[in-house]
Design an enzyme around this catalytic site. Sequence first.
Site, PDB file in Angstrom:
ATOM      1  CD  GLU A  23      12.632   0.264  10.239  1.00 14.27           C
ATOM      2  OE1 GLU A  23      13.096   1.128  11.015  1.00 14.27           O
ATOM      3  OE2 GLU A  23      13.240  -0.782   9.937  1.00 14.27           O
ATOM      4  N   GLY A  68       1.843   4.363  13.507  1.00 13.74           N
ATOM      5  CA  GLY A  68       2.430   3.154  14.103  1.00 13.74           C
ATOM      6  C   GLY A  68       1.622   2.689  15.314  1.00 13.74           C
ATOM      7  N   GLY A  76       6.630   4.927   8.586  1.00 18.09           N
ATOM      8  CA  GLY A  76       5.810   6.130   8.586  1.00 18.09           C
ATOM      9  C   GLY A  76       5.843   6.795   9.946  1.00 18.09           C
ATOM     10  CB  SER A  77       3.680   9.366  11.370  1.00 18.69           C
ATOM     11  OG  SER A  77       2.410   8.760  11.258  1.00 18.69           O
ATOM     12  CD  GLU A 131      10.069  12.695  12.051  1.00 14.75           C
ATOM     13  OE1 GLU A 131       8.912  12.290  12.245  1.00 14.75           O
ATOM     14  OE2 GLU A 131      10.966  12.008  11.542  1.00 14.75           O
ATOM     15  CB  CYS A 143      12.890   8.384   8.912  1.00  9.02           C
ATOM     16  SG  CYS A 143      13.816   7.222   7.941  1.00  9.02           S
ATOM     17  CE  LYS A 162      -1.928   3.010   2.045  1.00 11.54           C
ATOM     18  NZ  LYS A 162      -1.724   4.432   1.661  1.00 11.54           N
TER      19      LYS A 162
HETATM   20  P1  NAD Z   1       2.097   8.486   7.750  1.00 11.12           P
HETATM   21  O1  NAD Z   1       2.322   7.627   8.925  1.00 11.12           O
HETATM   22  O2  NAD Z   1       0.993   9.448   7.779  1.00 11.12           O
HETATM   23  O3  NAD Z   1       1.836   7.599   6.445  1.00 11.12           O
HETATM   24  C1  NAD Z   1       2.610   6.475   6.154  1.00 11.12           C
HETATM   25  C2  NAD Z   1       1.753   5.427   5.468  1.00 11.12           C
HETATM   26  O4  NAD Z   1       0.735   5.028   6.367  1.00 11.12           O
HETATM   27  C3  NAD Z   1       1.033   5.920   4.209  1.00 11.12           C
HETATM   28  O5  NAD Z   1       1.033   4.884   3.257  1.00 11.12           O
HETATM   29  C4  NAD Z   1      -0.380   6.184   4.700  1.00 11.12           C
HETATM   30  O6  NAD Z   1      -1.339   6.058   3.702  1.00 11.12           O
HETATM   31  C5  NAD Z   1      -0.540   5.093   5.734  1.00 11.12           C
HETATM   32  N1  NAD Z   1      -1.566   5.366   6.739  1.00 11.12           N
HETATM   33  C6  NAD Z   1      -1.993   6.577   7.200  1.00 11.12           C
HETATM   34  N2  NAD Z   1      -2.984   6.405   8.101  1.00 11.12           N
HETATM   35  C7  NAD Z   1      -3.182   5.074   8.216  1.00 11.12           C
HETATM   36  C8  NAD Z   1      -4.060   4.266   9.004  1.00 11.12           C
HETATM   37  N3  NAD Z   1      -4.956   4.799   9.828  1.00 11.12           N
HETATM   38  N4  NAD Z   1      -3.969   2.927   8.865  1.00 11.12           N
HETATM   39  C9  NAD Z   1      -3.093   2.353   8.044  1.00 11.12           C
HETATM   40  N5  NAD Z   1      -2.231   3.068   7.260  1.00 11.12           N
HETATM   41  C10 NAD Z   1      -2.286   4.408   7.357  1.00 11.12           C
HETATM   42  O7  NAD Z   1       3.489   9.141   7.508  1.00 11.12           O
HETATM   43  P2  NAD Z   1       3.933  10.049   6.296  1.00 11.12           P
HETATM   44  O8  NAD Z   1       3.362  11.376   6.493  1.00 11.12           O
HETATM   45  O9  NAD Z   1       3.649   9.359   5.018  1.00 11.12           O
HETATM   46  O10 NAD Z   1       5.520  10.019   6.468  1.00 11.12           O
HETATM   47  C11 NAD Z   1       6.164  10.840   7.346  1.00 11.12           C
HETATM   48  C12 NAD Z   1       6.538  10.090   8.604  1.00 11.12           C
HETATM   49  O11 NAD Z   1       7.137   8.832   8.334  1.00 11.12           O
HETATM   50  C13 NAD Z   1       7.557  10.844   9.409  1.00 11.12           C
HETATM   51  O12 NAD Z   1       7.196  10.844  10.758  1.00 11.12           O
HETATM   52  C14 NAD Z   1       8.842  10.062   9.206  1.00 11.12           C
HETATM   53  O13 NAD Z   1       9.796  10.175  10.192  1.00 11.12           O
HETATM   54  C15 NAD Z   1       8.366   8.701   9.038  1.00 11.12           C
HETATM   55  N6  NAD Z   1       9.316   7.927   8.249  1.00 11.12           N
HETATM   56  C16 NAD Z   1      10.071   7.000   8.878  1.00 11.12           C
HETATM   57  C17 NAD Z   1      10.998   6.270   8.181  1.00 11.12           C
HETATM   58  C18 NAD Z   1      11.817   5.198   8.852  1.00 11.12           C
HETATM   59  O14 NAD Z   1      12.420   4.406   8.179  1.00 11.12           O
HETATM   60  N7  NAD Z   1      11.879   5.131  10.155  1.00 11.12           N
HETATM   61  C19 NAD Z   1      11.157   6.470   6.815  1.00 11.12           C
HETATM   62  C20 NAD Z   1      10.383   7.434   6.191  1.00 11.12           C
HETATM   63  C21 NAD Z   1       9.455   8.153   6.927  1.00 11.12           C
END
Ligand code: NAD
Length: 495
Positions: A265, A247, A242-243, A399, A300, A189
């Site tokens: 992550e 998570g 992601g965030s 962040e 990240c 996804k």
């Molecule tokens: P996000 O968590 O909003 O989105 C990440 C993914 O999760 C997207 O595909 C989104 O569609 C999905 N998502 C959103 N809400 C969801 C839900 N309720 N259920 C299931 N999936 C859902 O994060 P973002 O805005 O896309 O990315 C930025 C964040 O990601 C930052 O906090 C960054 O630090 C983190 N990040 C971490 C790493 C790492 O390797 N640790 C790498 C890149 C980004």
Amino acid sequence: MTSLAHFEALAGSLKLPGEAVIDGKHVPSASGKTFANVGPRNGRILNHIAQCDETEIDAAVKSARRAFEDGRWRKLHYRDKKRILFKLAELMEREAENLAVLESLDVGKPITNALQGDIPNAIRSLRYYAEALDKVYGEVGPEAPDRFSFAVHEPLGVVGAIVPWNFPLHMAMWKVAPALAMGNSVILKPAEQSPLTALKLGELALEAGVPAGVLNIVPGLGAEAGKALALHNDVDMIAFTGSGAVGKLLMQYSGQSNLKRVSLELGGKSPHIIFADCPDLDRAAAEAAWGIFYNAGQVCTAGSRLLVSEAIADDFLDRLLGVARKIVSGDPLEPATTSGAMVSEEQMKTALRYIETAKNEGARLALGGKRTRVDSGGFYIEPTVFDDVNPEATLARQEVFGPVLAVTKFKSPDDAIRIANDTTYGLAAGLWTKDISLAHRAAREIRAGLVWINGWDSCDITMPFGGFKQSGFGRDRSLHALHKYADLKSVSITL
Ligand code: NAD
């Protein structure tokens, strides 16, 4: 020919993918709904993407489960799995320039970074796991006179990979490649901001011979498609980048459904420490700038907290500002651009809000701080540096995920280590010193999953990647990632 005109022509000629890839077929959403994919380069709509929801997720899970159960991938000879994954790597190489253009259009990243970083790194990751898949051995238990016991790695089944938008193809490959290498079926996804390369990957995987249903790509909104995947009772694992906020939701969804495994992550507020005996101030300044401004700070592991010894702080900051002033903010498709757009208007506005907060909380703006290239219609922010940031300030704790650096001075090495650890995150850290004892001590005392000494972000696919504390758990990269996508089964034969 590598010029803006060349990449613009290429962008104009590419057919942008918009449909899901489920059960080996390209499909629109059953509801007929689509969402607009906005290009951050100029704020214009690039194309419309199938807005998949629980209907498509369920179809993808059923297809992935069928593929897993009938063994069309799981039971394939390892030589054949390997051949197919290497073929996919070749196809990605064939399409490398197109993939780089898609990534640049979708995310706003400089085309040169996509060509030299994202795409080759994604291909390297795929090859790494294709090479590794026939080198995963089980264990034989201690000898017992009447028994022969062994442990084998069994694939989990159906793996859902939910990825962010900052390095869309590369992050996806960190999950898809080891999960496939271990024999699982995968549902990817992509983030709604950046679905293009994932959809293209689905197409190339079919061309390479990955059997139908083994790799499904389901685009959609996080709260619809992402949530449905994470709540599905027939998904065995969610691998997420992601965030932290999402998570935490994923762990709840696991508890509300089938206790699927979750690996996370998450973000970071990574400290980059320059001790007074830094061996090379110019190199450290260049890497500190690169560590925060690369990909417009949407990394990240961004070194967003620069901790610098009082003894060298003024000199160091001058050098860093010198590097930052040379950053070329420009059109992402222009090869000379070193800083492109932020992924979305929302992300840009978030970063601008953090800049205002930092000013209000008394930090000294040393560089940048404004939106730029407004006439383009795109979402650009100047590389921004704040000095004298209090370790308690918002900018030192939250962040930003944008090109905004917080500089804080410290008095002693212990002071630096204390400030470095004073965070809820623990993803990465860097430090510069000639003192080998200090280097080792600090590396051991800093609570982070990655520590780089005298060089920022200095390791690759061969080393584990992931966080301590609220930066998550589970590791991407390296052979450890393979074990994440398998269960250990103990088999015992009574002789
Ligand atoms: P996000 O968590 O909003 O989105 C990440 C993914 O999760 C997207 O595909 C989104 O569609 C999905 N998502 C959103 N809400 C969801 C839900 N309720 N259920 C299931 N999936 C859902 O994060 P973002 O805005 O896309 O990315 C930025 C964040 O990601 C930052 O906090 C960054 O630090 C983190 N990040 C971490 C790493 C790492 O390797 N640790 C790498 C890149 C980004």
